[in-house]
Design an enzyme around this catalytic site. Structure first.
Site, PDB file in Angstrom:
ATOM      1  N   ASP A 182     -26.351 -14.359 -49.764  1.00  0.00           N
ATOM      2  CA  ASP A 182     -25.386 -15.436 -49.928  1.00  0.00           C
ATOM      3  C   ASP A 182     -24.104 -14.850 -50.522  1.00  0.00           C
ATOM      4  O   ASP A 182     -24.160 -14.100 -51.498  1.00  0.00           O
ATOM      5  CB  ASP A 182     -25.963 -16.488 -50.884  1.00  0.00           C
ATOM      6  CG  ASP A 182     -25.749 -17.887 -50.365  1.00  0.00           C
ATOM      7  OD1 ASP A 182     -24.579 -18.254 -50.164  1.00  0.00           O
ATOM      8  OD2 ASP A 182     -26.733 -18.609 -50.165  1.00  0.00           O
ATOM      9  N   ASP A 277     -20.893 -19.063 -48.457  1.00  0.00           N
ATOM     10  CA  ASP A 277     -20.907 -20.378 -49.093  1.00  0.00           C
ATOM     11  C   ASP A 277     -19.562 -21.096 -48.954  1.00  0.00           C
ATOM     12  O   ASP A 277     -18.515 -20.503 -49.231  1.00  0.00           O
ATOM     13  CB  ASP A 277     -21.240 -20.189 -50.582  1.00  0.00           C
ATOM     14  CG  ASP A 277     -21.561 -21.484 -51.282  1.00  0.00           C
ATOM     15  OD1 ASP A 277     -22.533 -22.138 -50.885  1.00  0.00           O
ATOM     16  OD2 ASP A 277     -20.836 -21.839 -52.238  1.00  0.00           O
ATOM     17  N   GLU A 335     -21.088 -21.306 -44.123  1.00  0.00           N
ATOM     18  CA  GLU A 335     -21.468 -22.673 -44.447  1.00  0.00           C
ATOM     19  C   GLU A 335     -20.185 -23.482 -44.441  1.00  0.00           C
ATOM     20  O   GLU A 335     -19.271 -23.211 -45.217  1.00  0.00           O
ATOM     21  CB  GLU A 335     -22.139 -22.761 -45.817  1.00  0.00           C
ATOM     22  CG  GLU A 335     -22.739 -24.127 -46.049  1.00  0.00           C
ATOM     23  CD  GLU A 335     -22.538 -24.675 -47.441  1.00  0.00           C
ATOM     24  OE1 GLU A 335     -23.215 -25.644 -47.790  1.00  0.00           O
ATOM     25  OE2 GLU A 335     -21.691 -24.158 -48.188  1.00  0.00           O
ATOM     26  N   HIS A 406     -31.598 -25.860 -48.940  1.00  0.00           N
ATOM     27  CA  HIS A 406     -31.777 -26.133 -50.364  1.00  0.00           C
ATOM     28  C   HIS A 406     -30.863 -27.235 -50.877  1.00  0.00           C
ATOM     29  O   HIS A 406     -30.863 -27.535 -52.063  1.00  0.00           O
ATOM     30  CB  HIS A 406     -31.510 -24.846 -51.147  1.00  0.00           C
ATOM     31  CG  HIS A 406     -30.083 -24.405 -50.998  1.00  0.00           C
ATOM     32  ND1 HIS A 406     -29.540 -24.046 -49.780  1.00  0.00           N
ATOM     33  CD2 HIS A 406     -29.068 -24.318 -51.901  1.00  0.00           C
ATOM     34  CE1 HIS A 406     -28.259 -23.751 -49.956  1.00  0.00           C
ATOM     35  NE2 HIS A 406     -27.953 -23.902 -51.230  1.00  0.00           N
ATOM     36  N   ASP A 407     -30.041 -27.809 -50.002  1.00  0.00           N
ATOM     37  CA  ASP A 407     -29.078 -28.832 -50.413  1.00  0.00           C
ATOM     38  C   ASP A 407     -29.427 -30.228 -49.923  1.00  0.00           C
ATOM     39  O   ASP A 407     -28.623 -31.149 -50.070  1.00  0.00           O
ATOM     40  CB  ASP A 407     -27.680 -28.493 -49.864  1.00  0.00           C
ATOM     41  CG  ASP A 407     -27.030 -27.346 -50.612  1.00  0.00           C
ATOM     42  OD1 ASP A 407     -27.405 -27.101 -51.761  1.00  0.00           O
ATOM     43  OD2 ASP A 407     -26.134 -26.700 -50.024  1.00  0.00           O
TER      44      ASP A 407
HETATM   45  O1  TEU Z   1     -22.966 -26.266 -50.736  1.00  0.00           O
HETATM   46  C1  TEU Z   1     -21.767 -26.868 -50.399  1.00  0.00           C
HETATM   47  C2  TEU Z   1     -21.740 -28.296 -50.384  1.00  0.00           C
HETATM   48  O2  TEU Z   1     -20.798 -28.851 -49.898  1.00  0.00           O
HETATM   49  C3  TEU Z   1     -22.869 -29.034 -50.985  1.00  0.00           C
HETATM   50  O3  TEU Z   1     -22.653 -29.196 -52.345  1.00  0.00           O
HETATM   51  C4  TEU Z   1     -22.934 -30.332 -50.335  1.00  0.00           C
HETATM   52  O4  TEU Z   1     -21.960 -31.179 -50.853  1.00  0.00           O
HETATM   53  C5  TEU Z   1     -24.282 -30.882 -50.414  1.00  0.00           C
HETATM   54  O5  TEU Z   1     -25.033 -30.317 -51.397  1.00  0.00           O
HETATM   55  C6  TEU Z   1     -24.906 -30.632 -49.036  1.00  0.00           C
HETATM   56  O6  TEU Z   1     -25.438 -31.743 -48.518  1.00  0.00           O
HETATM   57  C7  TEU Z   1     -22.937 -24.958 -51.141  1.00  0.00           C
HETATM   58  C8  TEU Z   1     -24.311 -24.511 -51.585  1.00  0.00           C
HETATM   59  O7  TEU Z   1     -25.193 -24.538 -50.501  1.00  0.00           O
HETATM   60  C9  TEU Z   1     -24.761 -25.384 -52.720  1.00  0.00           C
HETATM   61  O8  TEU Z   1     -26.066 -25.120 -53.118  1.00  0.00           O
HETATM   62  C10 TEU Z   1     -23.803 -25.164 -53.859  1.00  0.00           C
HETATM   63  O9  TEU Z   1     -24.100 -26.052 -54.888  1.00  0.00           O
HETATM   64  C11 TEU Z   1     -22.348 -25.358 -53.434  1.00  0.00           C
HETATM   65  O10 TEU Z   1     -22.034 -24.744 -52.197  1.00  0.00           O
HETATM   66  C12 TEU Z   1     -21.429 -24.742 -54.451  1.00  0.00           C
HETATM   67  O11 TEU Z   1     -21.521 -23.367 -54.398  1.00  0.00           O
END
Ligand code: TEU
Ligand code: CA
Length: 626
Positions: A182, A277, A335, A406-407
């Site tokens: 990442d 990210d 992403e 994971h989100d």
């Molecule tokens: O996620 C980006 C992001 O936009 C997410 O926060 C989103 O709003 C939601 O969680 C997805 O449905 C990335 C990473 O994957 C996340 O784990 C981090 O918290 C975020 O960036 C900040 O680095």
């Protein structure tokens, strides 16, 4: 050349431009307006100025002005399709995302670690996985579980040491597996030495971030304003995410050089590429102008139009690719929240040299719904979305295929909240991901059908987003119970509970209470059991991965049949040597068959036995007989 958009322009002119297309689609997804409108001539021929008049009460002129400016900011079009496809290892691979904190805990401190990952490589190899994506393992104060990096060159002590990482790389090589890490460089932790120096008054390091006398109206993805005030400087600093994640200023060439150095450092170590990210947020509009409030209300975050596809995004990423990725032949997947189909094409076209793949998220909620909402996801929309995208992604372009990460809560739980159809549904979803055209990314647990978790109180949750959201709701006067229910619908912790390896306490993840405790079925939802059970989700997925290798399922054409038939998804994958036919019941009720079986042999099905009708979520994979 494309025509610039003004108020005299028609909807179809807006739709014809990449940003216009994606912004309009976003609008439809956000509001739940029916998508058929976007194919309706009457609507398509409506002028913007007519819409302005019709929505005068609801939307101010500034809304339209912002949208028109945005659409005009990129007139570039993705190249028309052209054979042949350029083949690449990452187009043929099946990736597996590991969330290290929750994967395997070898030293029994309740936290997953790198030695834990090494101990499970044989399982992943057995499943047929070609490449891993590791969520961040760098040194971090862990405000956002490692997405807040303190030191890009060190490993978080909880996870192990650099020597462990080097061992992991050796073990992967032995098994002919790839790995991407990442790359979190839209922001750093506030504990990063750059930010610490900035706070101590170092002007040069202040220039690495966005410090301002006055904040603008942008809001954070983790609730509240996107700015934090620092008394010692009497300045505000920009943080699109948590209070400990500060946005880097990519317009500063020194920052871009630092990022290039980080990328080189890791590619030198021997990794194969990066998942980048929120990489589409790195270029912010000059001067950081206020966001349009109505757009903010609509999408839930104010200011996004000023950075989701910023003015220098392509340039900065192309520079990074040319100088650093290219010499190593490294792979990149960005992403890219908020990026739709056409902008994805602009970012990933193989002639473009920006990045290889995007993760877009438009398919994760049924239009008109949001993640923090209790509703049933409609697979019919997934079919619509994928059909559109698969048709649009021709030879120059390649899609990432995923539903879990994971989100997000677990996809199968969004469709089937009470898990009445868990087994068939998990198999159907994995079958879709492994038979469409693109690169599949499975998320840990998906191979055994892990579901959302039955959290009972806020105390059980760990995610900063959830904790902030809960507080925000309480501040708005929502009751504790209601706030918890809302958080429960969308919490990212659903996907972060420990991986279940066997039916022992804590699923064999650890012998100590894990950092986040899961409470899911352990009898059959574990790797040990499913490896032995011939009809398990694990073995079904394993068979699919094996079938996909070197078959028409990788580069073969995709053709959709019976598109208008609701509840059913039928498509073919064909190359010069073979043809597959896929038939899926997208509903929990019986469906009429459309496919006549005489010309095909059934290769794989998630339902046993012959039935006159398609069973709930039945998914069949056929091969044409010679
Ligand atoms: O996620 C980006 C992001 O936009 C997410 O926060 C989103 O709003 C939601 O969680 C997805 O449905 C990335 C990473 O994957 C996340 O784990 C981090 O918290 C975020 O960036 C900040 O680095
Ligand atoms: Ca550990």
């Amino acid at each position: 050349m494309s025509q610039k958009i003004n108020y005299q322009s028609k909807i179809k002119d807006v739709l014809a431009l990449p940003i216009g297309h994606d912004v309009l689609n976003r609008l439809f997804i956000q509001t739940g307006l029916p998508f058929f409108l976007l194919k309706n001539p009457l609507f398509l021929n409506t002028k913007i100025k007519t819409l302005m008049r019709l929505t005068k009460k609801q939307l101010p002129v500034s809304f339209y002005r912002t949208v028109v400016n945005l659409v005009n900011s990129t007139l570039e079009q993705p190249l028309e399709d052209q054979p042949p496809i350029v083949k690449a290892w990452w187009k043929e691979a099946v990736f597996y995302q590991i969330y290290p904190r929750s994967f395997m805990d070898i030293n029994h401190d309740g936290i997953g670690d790198i030695q834990g990952i090494i101990s499970k490589l044989d399982v992943l190899k057995d499943l047929g996985i070609d490449g891993l994506w590791l969520s961040p393992i760098y040194d971090s104060p862990n405000d956002d579980n490692g997405y807040d990096i303190r030191n890009y060159h060190e490993i978080l002590a909880d996870f192990g040491t650099m020597a462990d990482v080097e061992e992991l790389l050796v073990e992967l090589k032995k098994r002919d597996m790839k790995i991407i890490m990442d790359l979190v460089v839209n922001h750093t932790s506030d504990e990063h030495p750059w930010f610490q120096a900035a706070l101590a008054g170092d002007k040069e390091k202040q220039g690495y971030y966005f410090f301002r006398k006055q904040p603008n109206n942008w809001t954070s993805f983790f609730s509240g304003p996107a700015w934090k005030y620092f008394e010692e400087l009497d300045l505000y600093a920009l943080k699109l995410f948590s209070d400990k994640q500060f946005d880097l200023n990519w317009d500063n060439p020194q920052v871009r050089q630092e990022v290039a150095d980080i990328v080189s450092f890791w590619l030198d170590k021997g990794i194969d590429g990066f998942r980048m990210d929120v990489i589409n947020y790195i270029s912010k509009a000059p001067g950081l102008p206020d966001g349009q409030e109505d757009i903010g209300k609509l999408i839930g975050f104010t200011g996004m139009e000023h950075y989701f596809y910023g003015p220098n995004l392509q340039t900065y990423l192309q520079e990074l690719r040319r100088d650093v990725f290219k010499p190593y032949q490294a792979f990149s997947v960005g992403e890219t929240p908020g990026i739709g189909m056409q902008l994805s094409k602009l970012l990933t076209g193989d002639y473009q040299q920006t990045m290889d793949l995007t993760f877009s998220f438009d398919h994760l909620e049924t239009p008109g719904h949001v993640r923090f909402e209790d509703y049933e996801y409609d697979l019919e929309f997934y079919k619509y979305y994928m059909t559109e995208n698969q048709k649009a992604f021709g030879n120059h372009y390649w899609m990432s295929l995923f539903v879990d990460n994971h989100d997000n809560p677990r996809f199968i739980s969004k469709i089937d909240k009470y898990h009445r159809h868990r087994d068939v549904l998990a198999k159907a979803v994995n079958l879709i991901l492994l038979t469409l055209r693109g690169t599949p990314f499975l998320y840990q647990g998906q191979e055994i059908g892990m579901t959302n978790n039955d959290f009972e109180t806020m105390d059980e949750l760990r995610d900063v987003e959830s904790l902030n959201k809960y507080q925000e709701l309480l501040d708005q006067g929502v009751s504790k119970d209601e706030a918890f229910q809302t958080v429960l619908s969308g919490t990212r912790d659903h996907a972060r509970t420990p991986m279940q390896w066997n039916n022992q306490r804590f699923g064999g993840f650890s012998t100590t209470t894990p950092w986040l405790v899961g409470d899911q079925d352990l009898q059959s939802t574990n790797v040990d059991y499913q490896q032995k059970e011939p009809h398990s989700i694990y073995n079904f997925t394993k068979q699919l991965i094996a079938l996909r290798k070197d078959s028409a399922l990788v580069y073969g054409d995709v053709e959709f049949l019976h598109e208008k038939t609701k509840g059913l998804w039928v498509y073919k994958r064909t190359d010069e040597t073979e043809e597959f036919l896929i038939e899926i019941n997208l509903t929990a009720t019986y469906q009429q068959r459309k496919v006549m079986n005489e010309d095909y042999e059934l290769v794989l099905s998630n339902v046993r036995g012959q039935h006159p009708q398609l069973q709930p979520y039945q998914a069949n994979l056929y091969r044409r007989l010679p």
